[in-house]
Scaffold this motif. Structure first.
Motif, mmCIF file in Angstrom:
data_model
loop_
_atom_site.group_PDB
_atom_site.id
_atom_site.type_symbol
_atom_site.label_atom_id
_atom_site.label_comp_id
_atom_site.label_asym_id
_atom_site.label_seq_id
_atom_site.Cartn_x
_atom_site.Cartn_y
_atom_site.Cartn_z
ATOM 1 N N ASP A 243 0.824 -1.036 0.249
ATOM 2 C CA ASP A 243 0.017 0.143 0.112
ATOM 3 C C ASP A 243 1.086 0.713 -0.405
ATOM 4 O O ASP A 243 2.099 1.433 0.718
ATOM 5 C CB ASP A 243 -0.645 0.045 1.568
ATOM 6 C CG ASP A 243 -2.013 -1.352 0.878
ATOM 7 O OD1 ASP A 243 -2.282 -1.963 0.183
ATOM 8 O OD2 ASP A 243 -2.448 -1.312 2.315
ATOM 9 N N THR A 244 0.708 1.944 -0.506
ATOM 10 C CA THR A 244 1.480 3.652 -0.954
ATOM 11 C C THR A 244 0.182 5.044 -0.980
ATOM 12 O O THR A 244 -0.658 4.389 -1.335
ATOM 13 C CB THR A 244 1.822 3.573 -1.678
ATOM 14 O OG1 THR A 244 2.947 4.963 -1.792
ATOM 15 C CG2 THR A 244 1.844 2.866 -3.444
ATOM 16 N N ASP A 245 0.689 5.884 -0.480
ATOM 17 C CA ASP A 245 -0.633 7.128 -1.378
ATOM 18 C C ASP A 245 -0.175 7.451 -2.535
ATOM 19 O O ASP A 245 -1.693 7.535 -3.261
ATOM 20 C CB ASP A 245 0.020 8.258 -0.124
ATOM 21 C CG ASP A 245 -0.602 8.000 1.457
ATOM 22 O OD1 ASP A 245 -0.670 7.353 1.394
ATOM 23 O OD2 ASP A 245 0.087 8.812 1.932
ATOM 24 N N LEU A 246 0.876 7.706 -2.668
ATOM 25 C CA LEU A 246 0.942 8.111 -4.135
ATOM 26 C C LEU A 246 2.037 6.998 -4.746
ATOM 27 O O LEU A 246 3.010 6.403 -5.051
ATOM 28 C CB LEU A 246 1.957 9.182 -4.011
ATOM 29 C CG LEU A 246 2.742 9.970 -5.968
ATOM 30 C CD1 LEU A 246 0.885 10.154 -6.380
ATOM 31 C CD2 LEU A 246 3.108 10.882 -5.375
ATOM 32 N N LEU A 247 1.596 6.553 -6.343
ATOM 33 C CA LEU A 247 2.156 5.278 -7.372
ATOM 34 C C LEU A 247 2.260 6.217 -8.527
ATOM 35 O O LEU A 247 1.754 7.017 -8.910
ATOM 36 C CB LEU A 247 1.443 4.203 -6.967
ATOM 37 C CG LEU A 247 2.071 2.989 -7.818
ATOM 38 C CD1 LEU A 247 1.597 1.803 -6.980
ATOM 39 C CD2 LEU A 247 1.984 3.598 -10.079
ATOM 40 N N THR A 248 3.743 6.282 -9.135
ATOM 41 C CA THR A 248 3.929 6.845 -10.272
ATOM 42 C C THR A 248 4.198 5.886 -11.199
ATOM 43 O O THR A 248 4.821 5.060 -10.949
ATOM 44 C CB THR A 248 5.077 8.034 -9.956
ATOM 45 O OG1 THR A 248 6.577 7.650 -9.944
ATOM 46 C CG2 THR A 248 4.521 9.084 -9.502
ATOM 47 N N GLN B 131 -3.528 5.392 -2.776
ATOM 48 C CA GLN B 131 -4.984 6.327 -2.761
ATOM 49 C C GLN B 131 -4.898 7.359 -4.369
ATOM 50 O O GLN B 131 -5.910 7.769 -4.558
ATOM 51 C CB GLN B 131 -4.237 7.108 -1.720
ATOM 52 C CG GLN B 131 -4.671 6.210 -0.478
ATOM 53 C CD GLN B 131 -5.759 5.869 -0.295
ATOM 54 O OE1 GLN B 131 -6.797 6.525 -0.011
ATOM 55 N NE2 GLN B 131 -6.231 4.142 -0.247
ATOM 56 N N ALA B 132 -3.262 7.445 -4.883
ATOM 57 C CA ALA B 132 -3.680 8.542 -5.882
ATOM 58 C C ALA B 132 -2.477 8.285 -6.966
ATOM 59 O O ALA B 132 -1.106 7.128 -6.857
ATOM 60 C CB ALA B 132 -2.827 9.894 -5.842
ATOM 61 N N VAL B 133 -2.964 7.729 -8.387
ATOM 62 C CA VAL B 133 -2.056 7.256 -9.136
ATOM 63 C C VAL B 133 -2.009 8.519 -10.571
ATOM 64 O O VAL B 133 -2.998 9.118 -10.550
ATOM 65 C CB VAL B 133 -2.309 5.816 -9.710
ATOM 66 C CG1 VAL B 133 -2.063 5.235 -11.052
ATOM 67 C CG2 VAL B 133 -3.126 4.344 -9.121
ATOM 68 N N VAL B 134 -0.977 8.677 -10.866
ATOM 69 C CA VAL B 134 -0.225 9.403 -11.814
ATOM 70 C C VAL B 134 0.512 8.400 -12.797
ATOM 71 O O VAL B 134 1.879 8.001 -12.666
ATOM 72 C CB VAL B 134 0.848 10.626 -11.080
ATOM 73 C CG1 VAL B 134 0.731 11.501 -12.511
ATOM 74 C CG2 VAL B 134 -0.362 11.427 -10.033
ATOM 75 N N ILE B 135 -0.062 8.273 -14.094
ATOM 76 C CA ILE B 135 0.248 7.278 -14.805
ATOM 77 C C ILE B 135 0.939 8.468 -16.055
ATOM 78 O O ILE B 135 -0.172 9.222 -17.158
ATOM 79 C CB ILE B 135 -0.067 6.403 -15.710
ATOM 80 C CG1 ILE B 135 -0.823 5.939 -14.277
ATOM 81 C CG2 ILE B 135 0.474 5.876 -17.173
ATOM 82 C CD1 ILE B 135 -1.848 4.570 -14.871
ATOM 83 N N VAL B 136 2.326 8.589 -16.954
ATOM 84 C CA VAL B 136 2.746 9.279 -17.861
ATOM 85 C C VAL B 136 2.872 8.767 -19.254
ATOM 86 O O VAL B 136 3.992 7.613 -18.988
ATOM 87 C CB VAL B 136 3.416 10.129 -17.206
ATOM 88 C CG1 VAL B 136 4.229 11.215 -18.643
ATOM 89 C CG2 VAL B 136 3.833 11.341 -16.392
ATOM 90 N N GLU B 137 2.873 8.985 -20.659
ATOM 91 C CA GLU B 137 3.090 8.185 -21.062
ATOM 92 C C GLU B 137 3.980 8.866 -22.354
ATOM 93 O O GLU B 137 3.292 10.346 -22.349
ATOM 94 C CB GLU B 137 2.076 7.463 -21.899
ATOM 95 C CG GLU B 137 2.035 5.509 -21.444
ATOM 96 C CD GLU B 137 3.059 4.734 -21.831
ATOM 97 O OE1 GLU B 137 3.736 4.578 -22.741
ATOM 98 O OE2 GLU B 137 3.521 4.829 -20.857
ATOM 99 N N ALA B 138 4.469 8.567 -23.643
ATOM 100 C CA ALA B 138 4.775 9.535 -24.426
ATOM 101 C C ALA B 138 3.604 10.252 -25.198
ATOM 102 O O ALA B 138 1.943 9.775 -25.226
ATOM 103 C CB ALA B 138 5.127 8.497 -26.185
ATOM 104 N N GLY B 139 3.966 11.317 -25.738
ATOM 105 C CA GLY B 139 2.367 11.736 -25.370
ATOM 106 C C GLY B 139 2.298 11.913 -27.684
ATOM 107 O O GLY B 139 2.294 13.152 -28.825
ATOM 108 N N THR B 140 2.061 10.503 -27.647
ATOM 109 C CA THR B 140 1.376 9.844 -28.953
ATOM 110 C C THR B 140 0.180 9.896 -29.053
ATOM 111 O O THR B 140 -0.449 9.283 -28.300
ATOM 112 C CB THR B 140 2.456 8.979 -29.626
ATOM 113 O OG1 THR B 140 2.975 7.789 -28.816
ATOM 114 C CG2 THR B 140 4.499 9.446 -29.753
ATOM 115 N N PRO B 141 -0.840 9.158 -30.612
ATOM 116 C CA PRO B 141 -1.494 8.675 -30.659
ATOM 117 C C PRO B 141 -1.682 6.771 -29.528
ATOM 118 O O PRO B 141 -1.904 7.224 -29.017
ATOM 119 C CB PRO B 141 -1.934 8.541 -32.103
ATOM 120 C CG PRO B 141 -0.807 9.275 -32.680
ATOM 121 C CD PRO B 141 0.124 10.011 -31.667
ATOM 122 N N ALA B 142 -0.340 6.796 -29.904
ATOM 123 C CA ALA B 142 -0.496 5.203 -29.120
ATOM 124 C C ALA B 142 -0.450 5.664 -27.262
ATOM 125 O O ALA B 142 -0.516 4.804 -26.734
ATOM 126 C CB ALA B 142 0.902 4.222 -29.704
ATOM 127 N N GLY B 143 0.494 6.475 -27.050
ATOM 128 C CA GLY B 143 0.437 7.457 -25.806
ATOM 129 C C GLY B 143 -0.837 7.318 -25.021
ATOM 130 O O GLY B 143 -0.399 7.189 -23.958
#
Length: 332
Positions: free
Chosen positions: A154-159, A184-196
């Motif tokens: 368990d964690t508060d923030l997961l990136t 409790q909170a999730v932040v997901i970052v991917e490439a700024g492409t159509p596939a991302g």
């Protein structure tokens, strides 16, 4: 932070001597291979970062851009959850730890930090670089297979940054479900492409189904109004490039723009922006055109003119990805 050097400055300094002793040809070859892997469409079931040379090239090539993209996403998330500070942070597939640096640039203080990755050389270098960041002195760097068999504390923030593109579809689904169950909170970052963007939307849908509320970039937790195949939602972060970074990437400009897609969500109440600027504002004589994603949900273009007074000044200063209208102002 209390340290006179910001996390971004400290990270740049830490990277400055990273390729000392590594033949330029070897560094260039590692960068070329990494670019091919990260832009490719075929997921891998083995670590992309194989040895110290790979990791050094990766850190010089990707860490500044990853830091800025994740920091932008975290800042948008923080705006939607004022008063909340993560008490713990897990960086899933964190490699050399760019996202951990971005968290320390977003929230003051220290917290338990765990970085999970399957590439031992990346973890080793990440731990080495983290010695320059006071908030990461007690971070735990652990080797873990990122996939369906993953178990998370368990964690508060997961990136999760620039990881989903490396996984098969079943592993992506398992990862997002595991993140939703643990955090409790999730932040997901991917490439700024159509596939991302497609990967981010898939993750967004699963987080909503798991009971999460979307905090950013969307002003709502309903379906995305973008028609699949016609457009995609992405943003841009300006990256200052050191001489080392320019050397590794073969460029001459002192900056570059990192395009990225992201979603930030939480199990607790959030206050998303009423609208989000989803394209670079178009400044014309006496007016500014803003393309907005709105609460309804819908996409629209708003024209702000001089007759709007202070709001016009705010529109001229607005950036791609900003909330609109700015705090303490009204819509035109």
């Amino acid at each position: 932070m209390n340290d006179p050097a910001t996390p971004a400055e400290a990270l740049r300094r830490s990277l400055a001597g990273l390729l000392d002793g590594l033949p330029p040809k070897q560094a260039a070859q590692a960068v070329d291979r990494l670019i091919a892997n990260y832009r490719g469409a075929t997921p891998t079931d083995a670590p992309i970062l194989r040895d110290r040379a790979d990791v050094a090239a990766y850190a010089a090539y990707r860490m500044p851009a990853t830091f800025e993209a994740v920091h932008s996403a975290l800042e948008a998330f923080a705006d939607a959850v004022p008063g909340w500070t993560p008490g713990s942070h897990t960086d899933l597939g964190g490699g050399t730890g760019a996202a951990t640096w971005a968290v320390t640039a977003t929230w003051d203080g220290t917290r338990p930090v765990t970085v999970l990755d399957w590439a031992e050389p990346a973890l080793a270098l990440g731990k080495e670089l983290a010695t320059a960041n006071p908030a990461l002195q007690q971070a735990s760097w652990r080797r873990a297979r990122i996939g369906a068999a993953l178990t998370l504390d368990d964690t508060d923030l997961l990136t999760v940054s620039y990881v989903l593109n490396e996984l098969t579809a079943p592993d992506r689904t398992a990862l997002v479900d595991a993140a939703a169950a643990a955090a409790q909170a999730v932040v997901i970052v991917e490439a700024g492409t159509p596939a991302g963007y497609t990967r981010v939307i898939e993750a967004r849908d699963r987080l909503i189904a798991a009971g999460f509320h979307i905090a950013a970039p969307c002003p709502h937790s309903a379906g995305c109004p973008i028609v699949p195949g016609e457009d995609w939602c992405h943003f841009s972060a300006r990256v200052s490039r050191s001489s080392l970074h320019r050397q590794v990437k073969g460029g001459s400009l002192p900056y570059e723009d990192e395009k990225f897609s992201y979603v930030a969500a939480a199990r607790f109440p959030v206050a998303p922006a009423p609208n989000r600027v989803v394209r670079k504002p178009q400044i014309r004589k006496g007016q500014v055109l803003l393309d907005l994603c709105q609460t309804e949900p819908s996409l629209s273009r708003t024209t702000v003119t001089k007759r709007h007074g202070d709001l016009y000044k705010a529109a001229r200063d607005a950036d791609w990805g900003d909330p609109w209208p700015p705090p303490h102002t009204s819509q035109p």
